[in-house]
Every structure is written in C-alpha cells, then in structure tokens.
Design an enzyme around this catalytic site. Structure first.
Site, PDB file in Angstrom:
ATOM      1  N   SER A 193       1.105  -1.059  -0.216  1.00 50.18           N
ATOM      2  CA  SER A 193       0.264  -0.214   0.025  1.00 50.18           C
ATOM      3  C   SER A 193       1.009   1.000   0.015  1.00 50.18           C
ATOM      4  O   SER A 193       1.569   1.495   0.676  1.00 50.18           O
ATOM      5  CB  SER A 193      -0.768   0.036   1.194  1.00 50.18           C
ATOM      6  OG  SER A 193      -1.567   1.090   1.349  1.00 50.18           O
ATOM      7  N   TYR A 245      -1.872  -0.625  10.067  1.00 51.56           N
ATOM      8  CA  TYR A 245      -2.104  -0.732   8.595  1.00 51.56           C
ATOM      9  C   TYR A 245      -0.619  -0.165   8.631  1.00 51.56           C
ATOM     10  O   TYR A 245      -0.758  -0.654   7.543  1.00 51.56           O
ATOM     11  CB  TYR A 245      -3.670  -0.285   8.177  1.00 51.56           C
ATOM     12  CG  TYR A 245      -3.629  -0.396   6.807  1.00 51.56           C
ATOM     13  CD1 TYR A 245      -3.812  -1.490   6.398  1.00 51.56           C
ATOM     14  CD2 TYR A 245      -3.286   0.657   5.732  1.00 51.56           C
ATOM     15  CE1 TYR A 245      -3.685  -1.992   4.464  1.00 51.56           C
ATOM     16  CE2 TYR A 245      -3.028   0.051   4.716  1.00 51.56           C
ATOM     17  CZ  TYR A 245      -3.809  -1.240   4.197  1.00 51.56           C
ATOM     18  OH  TYR A 245      -3.929  -1.353   2.658  1.00 51.56           O
TER      19      TYR A 245
END
Length: 264
Positions: free
Chosen positions: A130, A143
């Site tokens: 990501s 995350y």
C-alpha cells in the site's frame, strides 16, 4: 489483449472481494487457471479454503493446489485488513492480529510456495502492499506498519530468490473503492484522542470512497506478474506516484508535518 498467462497456475489470496477478486478475474481473462484462497469459497473461481493466519491451513492449501495443478506459477499475496485508532488506545492483541493477517499471512504463503517454485525453476510472487507503506498515517499506524513490513520483505526476498528464476515485486495502491472501507475495524478511542481520530478516519474513508477502481489495481498486479523482473515498488495511481516522489525529495520532517495537517 496479450494472453501472457495461458496455461499458468495463478494463486490469489483474498480473491473473494475487492482487489483480489478483480485481479483473479483479470488473470482468468488472460488464460490463467486461477485458484482463489480465502476463508470461504469463491463463487467465480476454483477455490481452496484457508485462513492465511493459520500455518497448517496455508501448508495444506498449497499442498492441495500442487496436487490438483502440479505447479504454481504466480502467487499474489492480497489478503489483508485494516484497523484504525490511536496507538495508545489499540490493544496489543488487535495490533498483533493485523500483523498476522497483513504480514505473516503473506510470509506463510511465501514459505509454502517457494520449495515448489525452486523445484520448477521459475515463479513470480507479487505482494499487494500500500502507499501507506511509504507514509506512516496517524490513527492508522498498524496498517501502515504492516504494509511497510510487507514491502521490506518483498525487497529482501527479491534478492534471495533471484538465482532460482523466481521474481518478486510489490504493488502499492493508493485509495481504492472496495469493501475494505466498511470492514475496517475501529478501535474505541479515549477522550484524549477521540475527536482527532474521528476526523482522521473520516478523511481517510472519504478518500477511499472517491478512490480508484479495484480493476485499475488489478491491471497493475497482472502487468507486474507478467514481467520477468517484476517492479520492486509499483505505485498505482498518478497522484500517489507524485506523492511518493515528493516524499523522497522533501525533508522527512516536512513530510511528517504535512501528514499531521492532513490527518493529525
């Protein structure tokens, strides 16, 4: 459309929704035999059920795929999830759970498939990281940390397995319109952080709802998997490529301050 995956066996984790399902469909369009690995069967693709956080299930899943197909040509580590909330307010067990899913889940599949790829003298591993791996986002720290760890794993693995004819790449999407937004687990923040955390999460989720389609990310994954030498870090989305470029040019303190303005 060039059919670069005719007859290839492609394993996609988390292929029952979002980016994973879109990637599986794109591989299938190009002639691949796609195997979906998730906790529940896929309604679209050949399936093997497994929880990526369970080592025994991962090993059994890879064994079943080898029994059925005889080989694994491409592994796409896509399964993942998210949590939001202040670091201080996040229970360690929840942080560990996310790392087990986003990082160790991919690691388990890598370990399970590598002996087979080495034996056949070829293979490609694409890890779906990501843009959050490049930017430590406040109130989404775990995350970001899990995806940064996955990107680092990809970098090291690429060097380790290159002599065996195995390619490794990482794809880093920006904001994407998927069910990920609705399924994100939100920690209950204390009064110290609650208002700021709520504003940050609202901003993140607004960006996600207005983000790119999963199909755009899927095409980037397939292009990466089709290369002899997959990209070390393929950022998906023009504005996100610009952000990452600026991050590498600007002083780290300034980048951190800008993130604070956006989400802090």
């Amino acid at each position: 459309m060039k059919n670069t995956f005719q007859g290839k066996v492609v394993v996609v984790t988390g292929a029952t929704s979002g980016i994973g399902r879109a990637a599986a469909a794109e591989f299938a369009k190009r002639g691949a035999r796609v195997i979906s690995v998730a906790r529940r069967p896929s309604e679209q693709f050949e399936s093997v059920c497994a929880d990526v956080t369970d080592e025994a299930q991962v090993e059994a899943a890879v064994g079943e795929i080898i029994r059925r197909c005889g080989r694994i040509d491409v592994l796409v580590n896509n399964a993942g999830g998210g949590i939001s909330g202040a670091i201080e307010d996040t229970p360690p067990a929840e942080a560990e759970r996310l790392m087990q899913l986003n990082f160790f889940g991919a690691f388990r599949f890598v370990r399970a498939v590598l002996p087979h790829m080495r034996a056949q003298g070829s293979g490609t591993i694409v890890n779906v990281s990501s843009v959050a791996a490049e930017f430590a986002i406040p109130f989404q720290a775990f995350y970001s940390a899990s995806k940064a760890a996955l990107s680092s794993l990809s970098d090291a693995l690429r060097i380790e397995v290159a002599p065996f004819g195995i390619g490794v790449g990482a794809v880093l999407p920006g904001d994407v319109r998927t069910q990920f937004t609705a399924s994100r687990k939100k920690e209950t923040d204390s009064a110290v952080y609650a208002a700021r955390a709520a504003r940050a999460v609202e901003a993140m989720e607004r960006d996600e709802r207005g983000g790119m389609s999963p199909e755009q990310v899927a095409r980037a994954i397939v292009r990466a998997a089709g290369k002899k030498h997959p990209p070390v870090c393929k950022v998906v989305g023009g504005k996100y490529r610009l952000f990452v470029l600026l991050k590498r040019i600007l002083p780290a303190r300034l980048v951190n301050a800008l993130l604070g303005k956006m989400y802090g």
